[in-house]
Every structure is written in C-alpha cells, then in structure tokens.
Motif scaffolding. Structure first.
Motif, PDB file in Angstrom:
ATOM      1  N   ASP A   1      66.402 -44.093  16.919  1.00 15.97           N
ATOM      2  CA  ASP A   1      66.409 -45.544  17.127  1.00 15.97           C
ATOM      3  C   ASP A   1      66.998 -45.887  18.497  1.00 15.97           C
ATOM      4  OD1 ASP A   1      65.441 -46.012  14.500  1.00 15.97           O
ATOM      5  OD2 ASP A   1      67.482 -46.030  13.699  1.00 15.97           O
ATOM      6  N   ILE A   2      68.085 -45.224  18.841  1.00 15.96           N
ATOM      7  CA  ILE A   2      68.753 -45.489  20.113  1.00 15.96           C
ATOM      8  C   ILE A   2      67.877 -45.054  21.285  1.00 15.96           C
ATOM      9  CG2 ILE A   2      70.756 -44.937  21.545  1.00 15.96           C
ATOM     10  CD1 ILE A   2      72.342 -44.635  18.872  1.00 15.96           C
ATOM     11  N   VAL A   3      67.311 -43.872  21.196  1.00 21.27           N
ATOM     12  CA  VAL A   3      66.462 -43.361  22.286  1.00 21.27           C
ATOM     13  C   VAL A   3      65.245 -44.249  22.482  1.00 21.27           C
ATOM     14  CG1 VAL A   3      64.943 -41.446  22.957  1.00 21.27           C
ATOM     15  CG2 VAL A   3      67.250 -40.980  22.131  1.00 21.27           C
ATOM     16  N   ARG A   4      64.653 -44.709  21.399  1.00 18.55           N
ATOM     17  CA  ARG A   4      63.488 -45.595  21.488  1.00 18.55           C
ATOM     18  C   ARG A   4      63.838 -46.874  22.269  1.00 18.55           C
ATOM     19  NH1 ARG A   4      62.636 -46.785  16.273  1.00 18.55           N
ATOM     20  NH2 ARG A   4      61.790 -44.725  15.953  1.00 18.55           N
ATOM     21  N   GLU A   5      64.997 -47.440  21.959  1.00 20.26           N
ATOM     22  CA  GLU A   5      65.413 -48.678  22.632  1.00 20.26           C
ATOM     23  C   GLU A   5      65.833 -48.412  24.070  1.00 20.26           C
ATOM     24  OE1 GLU A   5      65.437 -52.786  22.370  1.00 20.26           O
ATOM     25  OE2 GLU A   5      64.674 -51.278  20.990  1.00 20.26           O
TER      26      GLU A   5
ATOM     27  N   ASP B   1      71.543 -54.876  15.396  1.00 16.14           N
ATOM     28  CA  ASP B   1      70.330 -55.231  16.141  1.00 16.14           C
ATOM     29  C   ASP B   1      69.297 -54.108  16.134  1.00 16.14           C
ATOM     30  OD1 ASP B   1      71.437 -57.709  16.809  1.00 16.14           O
ATOM     31  OD2 ASP B   1      72.270 -56.944  18.702  1.00 16.14           O
ATOM     32  N   LEU B   2      69.751 -52.852  16.030  1.00  9.58           N
ATOM     33  CA  LEU B   2      68.842 -51.707  16.113  1.00  9.58           C
ATOM     34  C   LEU B   2      68.644 -50.966  14.788  1.00  9.58           C
ATOM     35  CD1 LEU B   2      69.747 -49.881  19.460  1.00  9.58           C
ATOM     36  CD2 LEU B   2      68.143 -51.748  19.065  1.00  9.58           C
ATOM     37  N   MET B   3      69.543 -51.179  13.853  1.00 11.26           N
ATOM     38  CA  MET B   3      69.491 -50.402  12.611  1.00 11.26           C
ATOM     39  C   MET B   3      68.237 -50.723  11.797  1.00 11.26           C
ATOM     40  SD  MET B   3      72.252 -52.259  10.141  1.00 11.26           S
ATOM     41  CE  MET B   3      71.833 -53.783   9.284  1.00 11.26           C
ATOM     42  N   THR B   4      67.875 -49.769  10.971  1.00 14.38           N
ATOM     43  CA  THR B   4      66.830 -49.987   9.978  1.00 14.38           C
ATOM     44  C   THR B   4      67.527 -50.518   8.742  1.00 14.38           C
ATOM     45  OG1 THR B   4      65.548 -48.137  10.860  1.00 14.38           O
ATOM     46  CG2 THR B   4      65.030 -48.860   8.618  1.00 14.38           C
ATOM     47  N   SER B   5      67.078 -51.662   8.247  1.00 13.22           N
ATOM     48  CA  SER B   5      67.756 -52.261   7.097  1.00 13.22           C
ATOM     49  C   SER B   5      66.985 -52.092   5.789  1.00 13.22           C
ATOM     50  CB  SER B   5      68.049 -53.739   7.345  1.00 13.22           C
ATOM     51  OG  SER B   5      66.876 -54.426   7.673  1.00 13.22           O
ATOM     52  N   GLU B   6      65.711 -51.767   5.867  1.00 18.76           N
ATOM     53  CA  GLU B   6      64.954 -51.472   4.645  1.00 18.76           C
ATOM     54  C   GLU B   6      64.906 -49.961   4.488  1.00 18.76           C
ATOM     55  OE1 GLU B   6      61.304 -53.534   4.002  1.00 18.76           O
ATOM     56  OE2 GLU B   6      62.059 -55.341   4.991  1.00 18.76           O
ATOM     57  N   ILE B   7      65.802 -49.455   3.674  1.00 16.10           N
ATOM     58  CA  ILE B   7      66.055 -48.021   3.585  1.00 16.10           C
ATOM     59  C   ILE B   7      65.475 -47.443   2.307  1.00 16.10           C
ATOM     60  CG2 ILE B   7      67.864 -46.258   3.637  1.00 16.10           C
ATOM     61  CD1 ILE B   7      67.922 -48.052   6.042  1.00 16.10           C
TER      62      ILE B   7
ATOM     63  N   GLY C   1      66.237 -49.675  28.643  1.00 14.26           N
ATOM     64  CA  GLY C   1      67.267 -49.096  29.492  1.00 14.26           C
ATOM     65  C   GLY C   1      68.646 -49.200  28.857  1.00 14.26           C
ATOM     66  N   THR C   2      69.666 -48.932  29.647  1.00 12.91           N
ATOM     67  CA  THR C   2      71.029 -48.833  29.124  1.00 12.91           C
ATOM     68  C   THR C   2      71.615 -50.167  28.657  1.00 12.91           C
ATOM     69  OG1 THR C   2      71.929 -49.023  31.348  1.00 12.91           O
ATOM     70  CG2 THR C   2      71.572 -46.788  30.495  1.00 12.91           C
ATOM     71  N   GLY C   3      70.958 -51.266  28.936  1.00  7.77           N
ATOM     72  CA  GLY C   3      71.435 -52.565  28.467  1.00  7.77           C
ATOM     73  C   GLY C   3      71.579 -52.636  26.957  1.00  7.77           C
ATOM     74  N   CYS C   4      70.805 -51.847  26.250  1.00  5.56           N
ATOM     75  CA  CYS C   4      70.870 -51.871  24.780  1.00  5.56           C
ATOM     76  C   CYS C   4      72.167 -51.291  24.246  1.00  5.56           C
ATOM     77  CB  CYS C   4      69.678 -51.133  24.179  1.00  5.56           C
ATOM     78  SG  CYS C   4      69.734 -49.347  24.394  1.00  5.56           S
ATOM     79  N   MET C   5      72.905 -50.583  25.067  1.00  8.35           N
ATOM     80  CA  MET C   5      74.129 -49.933  24.596  1.00  8.35           C
ATOM     81  C   MET C   5      75.210 -50.945  24.223  1.00  8.35           C
ATOM     82  SD  MET C   5      73.207 -46.888  24.448  1.00  8.35           S
ATOM     83  CE  MET C   5      74.623 -45.842  24.229  1.00  8.35           C
ATOM     84  N   SER C   6      75.119 -52.166  24.757  1.00  9.21           N
ATOM     85  CA  SER C   6      76.097 -53.199  24.395  1.00  9.21           C
ATOM     86  C   SER C   6      75.640 -54.044  23.210  1.00  9.21           C
ATOM     87  CB  SER C   6      76.403 -54.098  25.600  1.00  9.21           C
ATOM     88  OG  SER C   6      75.217 -54.713  26.051  1.00  9.21           O
TER      89      SER C   6
END
Length: 144
Positions: A56-60, A75-81, A65-70
């Motif tokens: 998920d992190i690598v995709r974003e 915002d990035l998690m999968t919620s339907e598990i 770019g690195t802006g997603c790190m903040s």
C-alpha cells in the motif's frame, strides 16, 4: 492444518498494531524495524479498523512521491478486510488469499484480532504437512 496451528508456529509477541491517526512514516518505520510486511490498524490494540501493507505504501509512493509519508495511516489502509478464525482450515485461507490477491490476513476471535498470518506462513505449514504425509506413506510402503 488449522489456523491456530499455524499461529503456534510463529514467534510470540502478539499482534503488532498501529493507530489510524499515526503517520504513514511511522507505519513504514514500524514495518521496517519489525521486518514485517503489514500491520493491523486498531484504535485500542484489539479491534480491527484496517490493515496497511508495505505494498500500500509503495503504491502511494509511486503515485505521489514522499508527500504521502505525512498522511494518516487511515488514509492508505484497507478497511474492508477479509479475515479468518483460528479453527479455519489453512487451505481455505490460502485459497482466499490467492483469489483476493493479498498476502496477509487477520485472525479474529469475535471482534478481537488474535493474530496475523501471511501467505508464506500458510504455504510453509502446508509444505510441512505434505512432507509428513510423504514420510508416513514411505514408511508404510517400506514397512517401517
């Protein structure tokens, strides 16, 4: 082999969780330091809010770019598990993971996360099971 048997073969340490309002950078640091591929997202350490994987992190990162790190983990998690229970068969879990194209699955007891298994854990357990069956069959054939 059942999921509870697979969980027993994993190192102790409980389920590693992170809060939904933690940053993606915090999650990446935790994934790296623990040498794991995904983390359970939980407000209280036991209720499942979502899951965040290194994928998920690598995709974003690739997209923005690195802006997603903040960003927040939420915002990035999968919620339907897709989850499993301790008494589920490993082969059923393997099928769900393969069909869904994901590599990690929370193990639930009611509303509580009691473990996290990876596709590698399930494959390793299945290979061990097959090796034992092979040895038993060879023993019967050879008369041992």
């Amino acid at each position: 082999m059942r999921v509870h048997q697979i969980l027993k073969s994993k190192p102790e340490g409980g389920v590693i969780t992170i809060a939904p309002d933690a940053t993606v950078a915090d999650a990446a640091s935790l994934l790296s330091s623990r040498r794991i591929g995904s983390i359970v997202v939980s407000l209280d350490g036991s209720a499942l809010a979502g899951i965040l994987s290194e994928r998920d992190i690598v995709r974003e990162l690739g997209r923005r770019g690195t802006g997603c790190m903040s960003d927040k983990v939420s915002d990035l998690m999968t919620s339907e598990i897709v989850t499993c229970r301790a008494d589920d068969e490993g082969t059923d879990v393997l099928t769900k993971m393969t069909d869904g194209r994901f590599r990690h699955m929370p193990v639930m007891d009611g509303d509580t996360v009691i473990g996290l298994i990876s596709i590698g854990d399930v494959v390793k357990a299945r290979l061990a099971e097959l090796a034992m069956e092979k040895d038993a069959l060879e023993g019967m054939i050879m008369g041992h």
